[in-house]
Scaffold this active site. Structure first.
Site, mmCIF file in Angstrom:
data_model
loop_
_atom_site.group_PDB
_atom_site.id
_atom_site.type_symbol
_atom_site.label_atom_id
_atom_site.label_comp_id
_atom_site.label_asym_id
_atom_site.label_seq_id
_atom_site.Cartn_x
_atom_site.Cartn_y
_atom_site.Cartn_z
ATOM 1 C CD GLU A 144 44.142 33.726 41.359
ATOM 2 O OE1 GLU A 144 42.858 33.834 41.224
ATOM 3 O OE2 GLU A 144 45.135 33.698 40.635
ATOM 4 C CB CYS A 171 47.790 33.207 38.520
ATOM 5 S SG CYS A 171 46.417 32.966 37.763
ATOM 6 N N GLY A 175 45.862 39.495 42.132
ATOM 7 C CA GLY A 175 47.001 40.316 41.891
ATOM 8 C C GLY A 175 48.397 39.776 42.429
ATOM 9 C CG ASN A 214 47.233 38.241 34.977
ATOM 10 O OD1 ASN A 214 46.344 38.444 35.839
ATOM 11 N ND2 ASN A 214 47.572 36.762 35.441
#
Lengths: 487, 487
Positions: free
Chosen positions: B260, B297, B236, B154
């Site tokens: 993360e 995120c 991810g 992303n």
């Protein structure tokens, strides 16, 4: 306050000794069990300690910081008040001298003071603060949650009940469950009584500190796998540390497990050092290997030397060991392990008093081998805990380097030379070792901010953290950023 | 320089595409595969990358720091020089807009600049320095060794080839093996070309940076288990991160693996906020959930509200979603996962455009449920990656709190209120969440020293570290104390 030993656990403030399984400590000096009987914790008692620690987290974190400071201050004072009794018990259970006990207690107080000083600074927990486009940002350190600490056998004060790990975890604002080292269970109970008295004096919540007694593996396993535990500190053997690290692998939620384990603390003697430093090296190195039975995590275990010109040094070192008195070790299992591990070196020249030591005492031992023999002898690359070291004779610097490359990470390394060290040496050492000492020995770890007492695996499980000095508190804190909280 | 895409890996400076297994990227916007063909790395190619990274460690660490700084400086400049081409490829492979690409590239440059600024400070690597009894002590930070970074789908610029993880690892002095996210393999190759050009311009050693292409699990497994790798960064999914953490458990030598992973970023709206902040909340929250397909995120995934007085807010939020345009997602697997995970909420009221979106695009979706329903519906406690959020209607503050206590750790949480937050709320949030925002949204993570982009598991694997801001470099550095080196 009454420090008489009852053989109990403390589940928070509650003394508890429901277990039917008991054990005693042992005096290697007097070759006999000590009289006190300790009750190993039961599963249901351990559950209470865990629940209390979890419940205390919020209350302790939110208690006024002045109470936390006063808590630490009173621990230091109570340790001082009961110094004589504590040091007697220290010596009785460890067979270390009372002199050593007094020094170690002072060190322990200094460690607590370090964390007290740190959390007494204005904005001690503020990492950064700034404004961006009218929005405020504050990055602050917060307690991580209940911390479990496993005490070390070789530092009954300084890495035990209110040693560096416990003191830094408490200063950070975390409840602590302290798993006592069974070999000084009595001293642990006494010091735990002091910690709890200081906690009570400051109205700190039940569960801010618990004492767990016992010597069975299930205790460590239960603690490591419990989701209420948020961090772990351990000081001990590679085998013990790896067992805990393996238990932690089965957790649902990963947590920081900082293990300080084995270390060989290699020494590198360059040929120029034999010209002016032989006497100094012999004095300092032989003391570091022999003093207090060499039972230090920073004992120099391998002396790599450039052989040319080393005769005087080698002869003087041999003399130091062939005349060294026998010393009682900390406890029978360390004694048995020493006998077993040191005996495999009998095929090499061995320098020690040739006599039978009293049971549970040993004569300090120096072994010698060539670099080639070192490479071919795996046992030389494992720590022999106790008064033991190996001189490895190398043809030149590059042979010293090659030997070093075959051994893992270490807490410390010493180099003896009056020349400046090449970049290659500095890189090689700093990528594997937590502290590099020039013309000095690795024992006697100063409790200062500039200390790094850490190192690559297997000396610790995370080379980024230290177990000594102010920075040790960062193992047990986590940051949070407060955004737009200032109006 | 030529940035045309060849479909290659880079083993250090060496382009290599020996693999017979190939793959392509995909445009969800145009519903078709892109034309470039990429060669998955082979085992023997990966071995070369590992060996080169290991061999480069010493040379890179010892290279003059000015070269390292210039390396980063030139990466920033080359990214700027090739901005147009890069942003086109960014958009082609991610279906994100070119506007977003330009913003993200600028952010990426700012991140590199952050680490460049940090290592440009005088004595940037000196933690503490002091003298004790005539002996000098210096505690310095050193590179940790080869770092493996896994890129995020992303953030094709900001958490990819020379994103925050790679830039901080390189600035720290570590070689990097970058495992590209296969969904923007082409952009990864282009940016890798830039990194290698900048490295070559500064005579940095072969192996300081390698690019690994592929989408098979064995690649991650090999990298995580290799003893030459000294640290890992991953951004991810929880599933992906946990797979890597599990591989790492089989290592002989434990290393820091910073993952993360997933985060729900809960929002708490207190009833007073409905009095003056409804319009602001609706605008900011609906944008944060919908913009760029909500593929962040830090997307607010759960909105806990005190129901009394929330009608206007709820109605306006519904309107935002029942009129929101369809948006192409990053790639087919995220699209499929979104369809699957969002569809289980069909039993609850769902607000979105009732039409069939183009394939690989979705309509942003808002779901509503009561606190009681939330408690009984486990799927509501898992991240739905994409433009999706849930309003959870609570009777009061304590019900919001109770809901929060049933979900894990998060990167961020927002609170909307003009009252000051109680100590209990602050404790509850700061013990589980890396950043707390008052009257604002969690998206738009500022690249500043005061940022903490971390959080408790499963949002990250180590709550003590951040992936954004200067402090992210500490993941990849280890201290060493130099004792008695100053004469």
């Amino acid at each position: 306050m009454d420090l008489s030993i009852k053989g109990t656990n403390f589940l928070g403030y509650l003394p508890s000794q429901k277990g039917t399984q008991t054990f005693s400590t042992f005096s290697c000096r007097y070759q006999k069990s000590n009289e006190e009987v300790f009750h190993q914790i039961t599963e249901s008692e351990l559950e209470i300690a865990l629940e209390k620690a979890s419940a205390a987290s919020e209350k302790y974190a939110l208690a006024p910081i002045e109470k936390r400071r006063n808590f630490l201050r009173e621990i230091i004072a109570l340790l001082e008040e009961h110094r004589t009794l504590l040091v007697q018990q220290f010596s009785k259970e460890s067979s270390l001298s009372e002199d050593r006990g007094n020094v170690e207690l002072a060190r322990t107080q200094a460690q607590i003071q370090t964390y007290l000083d740190f959390i007494s600074r204005k904005d001690w927990n503020l990492l950064h603060s700034q404004e961006l486009n009218g929005v405020s940002f504050e990055k602050r350190l917060c307690p991580i949650g209940p911390v479990v600490v496993f005490g070390a056998s070789n530092f009954p004060f300084a890495y035990s009940t209110v040693g560096g790990d416990v003191a830094s975890a408490l200063a950070a604002g975390n409840p602590v469950i302290y798993k006592a080292n069974p070999f000084h269970a009595g001293l642990s109970e006494m010091v735990a009584g002091i910690v709890l008295q200081a906690a009570e004096n400051n109205d700190l919540p039940d569960g801010v500190f618990s004492l767990v007694q016992g010597n069975d593996y299930w205790i460590g396993e239960t603690l490591l796998k419990d989701e209420r535990v948020k961090a772990v500190g351990f000081t001990g053997s590679v085998r013990g540390g790896e067992a805990l690290l393996n238990y932690a692998k089965e957790r649902k939620t990963p947590i920081p497990v900082f293990c300080e384990m084995g270390s060989l603390n290699p020494v590198f003697i360059f040929k120029d050092a034999f010209e002016g430093r032989t006497k100094e090296m012999v004095e300092k190195l032989s003391s570091a290997i022999k003093n207090d039975g060499g039972q230090f995590c920073t004992k120099p275990g391998l002396l790599f030397i450039e052989e040319r010109g080393s005769e005087m040094f080698i002869n003087a070192m041999r003399d130091e060991f062939t005349s060294a008195a026998a010393v009682p070790l900390l406890h029978p299992s360390i004694y048995n392990s020493f006998l077993k591990l040191s005996s495999v070196f009998d095929r090499f020249p061995v320098y020690r008093v040739e006599a039978t030591a009293p049971e549970y005492s040993v004569y300090p031992q120096l072994t010698e081998m060539t670099a080639k023999e070192f490479s071919a002898f795996p046992a030389a690359k494992e720590e022999v805990f106790g008064p033991f070291s190996i001189i490895v004779k190398c043809a030149d610097e590059s042979e010293m380097k090659a030997c070093f490359e075959t051994i893992g990470g270490h807490l410390a390394a010493s180099v003896w030379t009056d020349q400046s060290l090449s970049e290659e040496w500095m890189y090689l050492l700093s990528s594997r070792v937590g502290r590099i000492i020039k013309n000095g020995v690795s024992t006697g770890v100063a409790v200062i901010d500039s200390m790094h007492h850490g190192g690559n695996f297997p000396s610790t499980s995370d080379s980024r953290f230290t177990a000594v000095g102010k920075d040790a508190i960062y193992r047990f804190l986590q940051p949070v950023t407060l955004q737009n909280f200032k109006s």
